[in-house]
Design a protein around this motif. Sequence first.
Motif, PDB file in Angstrom:
ATOM      1  N   SER A 108      68.164 138.136  34.343  1.00  0.00           N
ATOM      2  CA  SER A 108      66.731 138.191  35.817  1.00  0.00           C
ATOM      3  C   SER A 108      66.598 139.546  35.975  1.00  0.00           C
ATOM      4  CB  SER A 108      67.334 137.702  36.541  1.00  0.00           C
ATOM      5  OG  SER A 108      66.766 137.214  37.635  1.00  0.00           O
ATOM      6  N   ARG A 109      65.070 139.816  36.236  1.00  0.00           N
ATOM      7  CA  ARG A 109      64.525 141.194  35.683  1.00  0.00           C
ATOM      8  C   ARG A 109      63.732 141.573  37.307  1.00  0.00           C
ATOM      9  NH1 ARG A 109      64.279 140.377  31.322  1.00  0.00           N
ATOM     10  NH2 ARG A 109      62.360 140.540  31.572  1.00  0.00           N
ATOM     11  N   PRO A 110      63.719 141.192  38.132  1.00  0.00           N
ATOM     12  CA  PRO A 110      62.703 141.005  39.837  1.00  0.00           C
ATOM     13  C   PRO A 110      61.844 141.987  39.562  1.00  0.00           C
ATOM     14  CG  PRO A 110      64.472 140.346  40.432  1.00  0.00           C
ATOM     15  CD  PRO A 110      64.601 140.991  39.687  1.00  0.00           C
ATOM     16  N   PRO A 111      60.344 141.772  39.401  1.00  0.00           N
ATOM     17  CA  PRO A 111      60.140 140.586  39.286  1.00  0.00           C
ATOM     18  C   PRO A 111      59.228 140.646  37.605  1.00  0.00           C
ATOM     19  CG  PRO A 111      58.105 142.376  39.813  1.00  0.00           C
ATOM     20  CD  PRO A 111      59.476 142.882  39.910  1.00  0.00           C
ATOM     21  N   ALA A 112      59.498 141.566  36.562  1.00  0.00           N
ATOM     22  CA  ALA A 112      59.470 141.338  35.435  1.00  0.00           C
ATOM     23  C   ALA A 112      59.684 140.388  34.424  1.00  0.00           C
ATOM     24  CB  ALA A 112      59.854 142.971  34.652  1.00  0.00           C
ATOM     25  N   GLY A 113      60.637 139.961  34.600  1.00  0.00           N
ATOM     26  CA  GLY A 113      60.905 138.559  33.708  1.00  0.00           C
ATOM     27  C   GLY A 113      62.193 138.367  33.514  1.00  0.00           C
ATOM     28  N   VAL A 114      62.500 136.888  32.849  1.00  0.00           N
ATOM     29  CA  VAL A 114      63.894 135.991  32.981  1.00  0.00           C
ATOM     30  C   VAL A 114      63.865 136.056  31.213  1.00  0.00           C
ATOM     31  CG1 VAL A 114      64.134 135.283  35.074  1.00  0.00           C
ATOM     32  CG2 VAL A 114      63.214 134.281  33.001  1.00  0.00           C
ATOM     33  N   ASP A 115      65.603 135.989  31.105  1.00  0.00           N
ATOM     34  CA  ASP A 115      66.147 135.797  29.576  1.00  0.00           C
ATOM     35  C   ASP A 115      66.863 134.621  29.751  1.00  0.00           C
ATOM     36  OD1 ASP A 115      64.847 138.656  28.263  1.00  0.00           O
ATOM     37  OD2 ASP A 115      66.345 139.306  29.766  1.00  0.00           O
ATOM     38  N   TYR A 116      66.685 133.438  28.721  1.00  0.00           N
ATOM     39  CA  TYR A 116      67.622 133.109  28.273  1.00  0.00           C
ATOM     40  C   TYR A 116      67.958 132.353  27.026  1.00  0.00           C
ATOM     41  CZ  TYR A 116      63.463 130.765  26.688  1.00  0.00           C
ATOM     42  OH  TYR A 116      62.854 130.660  26.227  1.00  0.00           O
ATOM     43  N   ARG A 117      69.143 131.693  27.140  1.00  0.00           N
ATOM     44  CA  ARG A 117      70.003 130.832  25.761  1.00  0.00           C
ATOM     45  C   ARG A 117      70.157 129.907  26.017  1.00  0.00           C
ATOM     46  NH1 ARG A 117      73.465 133.144  22.206  1.00  0.00           N
ATOM     47  NH2 ARG A 117      75.272 132.418  20.915  1.00  0.00           N
ATOM     48  N   VAL A 118      69.691 129.067  25.248  1.00  0.00           N
ATOM     49  CA  VAL A 118      69.759 127.520  24.847  1.00  0.00           C
ATOM     50  C   VAL A 118      70.850 127.026  23.739  1.00  0.00           C
ATOM     51  CG1 VAL A 118      68.564 125.640  24.537  1.00  0.00           C
ATOM     52  CG2 VAL A 118      67.560 126.637  25.384  1.00  0.00           C
ATOM     53  N   GLU A 119      72.123 126.437  24.430  1.00  0.00           N
ATOM     54  CA  GLU A 119      72.820 126.285  23.241  1.00  0.00           C
ATOM     55  C   GLU A 119      73.269 124.360  22.752  1.00  0.00           C
ATOM     56  OE1 GLU A 119      76.341 127.938  23.227  1.00  0.00           O
ATOM     57  OE2 GLU A 119      75.910 129.387  25.003  1.00  0.00           O
ATOM     58  N   LEU A 126      70.565 127.246  18.202  1.00  0.00           N
ATOM     59  CA  LEU A 126      71.286 128.442  19.133  1.00  0.00           C
ATOM     60  C   LEU A 126      69.225 128.679  19.781  1.00  0.00           C
ATOM     61  CD1 LEU A 126      73.634 130.834  18.586  1.00  0.00           C
ATOM     62  CD2 LEU A 126      73.203 128.762  20.382  1.00  0.00           C
ATOM     63  N   PHE A 127      68.836 128.928  21.139  1.00  0.00           N
ATOM     64  CA  PHE A 127      67.524 129.208  20.670  1.00  0.00           C
ATOM     65  C   PHE A 127      68.215 130.721  22.500  1.00  0.00           C
ATOM     66  CE2 PHE A 127      66.323 125.860  19.626  1.00  0.00           C
ATOM     67  CZ  PHE A 127      64.932 125.677  19.442  1.00  0.00           C
TER      68      PHE A 127
END
Length: 188
Positions: A108-119, A126-127
């Motif tokens: 989480s990098r306010p306000p630049a964006g987010v990273d996520y992982r889907v399993e 994996l996404f």
Amino acid sequence: MTAAPRPRLLAAVSRPGAIVAGILALFAGGFVLVGILLPGTVEVTRSVEIEAAPETVFPLLDDLGRWAEWTPWGEVESRLEGPATGTGARRVWDDPELGSGSLTLVGSRPPAGVDYRVEVEDGAILFEGTITVAATGGGSVVTWTERADLGWNPLLGWTALTMDESQGRQLEESLERLKARVEAGAAR
């Protein structure tokens, strides 16, 4: 003496069946072989311009509870775990159609964006995704990139060929809903 024509009749009937079976086996083998050779990874990127500052857009990205407002997650029965927002926020599901899995904010990098992982199915699929927000003259450009590792399954290799279109359409629809929510003042 009447038994002699039978073997010829059996051979005559069996031969076309064997040819058809052989052709089907070749097609099936080719389908599997090509599927194995196709890439098992895919990357899809879509963007949208939003008439709002990154600080206004970011809260909808950083809160997995709010993802239901602008992504298809509102249609999936799931539960939230961990912190409500930011790194470690997690959504878990066990759905008859989607299987079991989780989505976790890993950055989480306010306000630049987010990273996520889907399993999905204990990591069988994996996404990884990144949603960035960049300031522009009159607002923001939100760019969503999703990468998938589909493994060596030959059927999923064929699926990877259509992912840019199918997954891209889902990203576009979600980004348009995000734009509508933010521009309507729903980000607060």
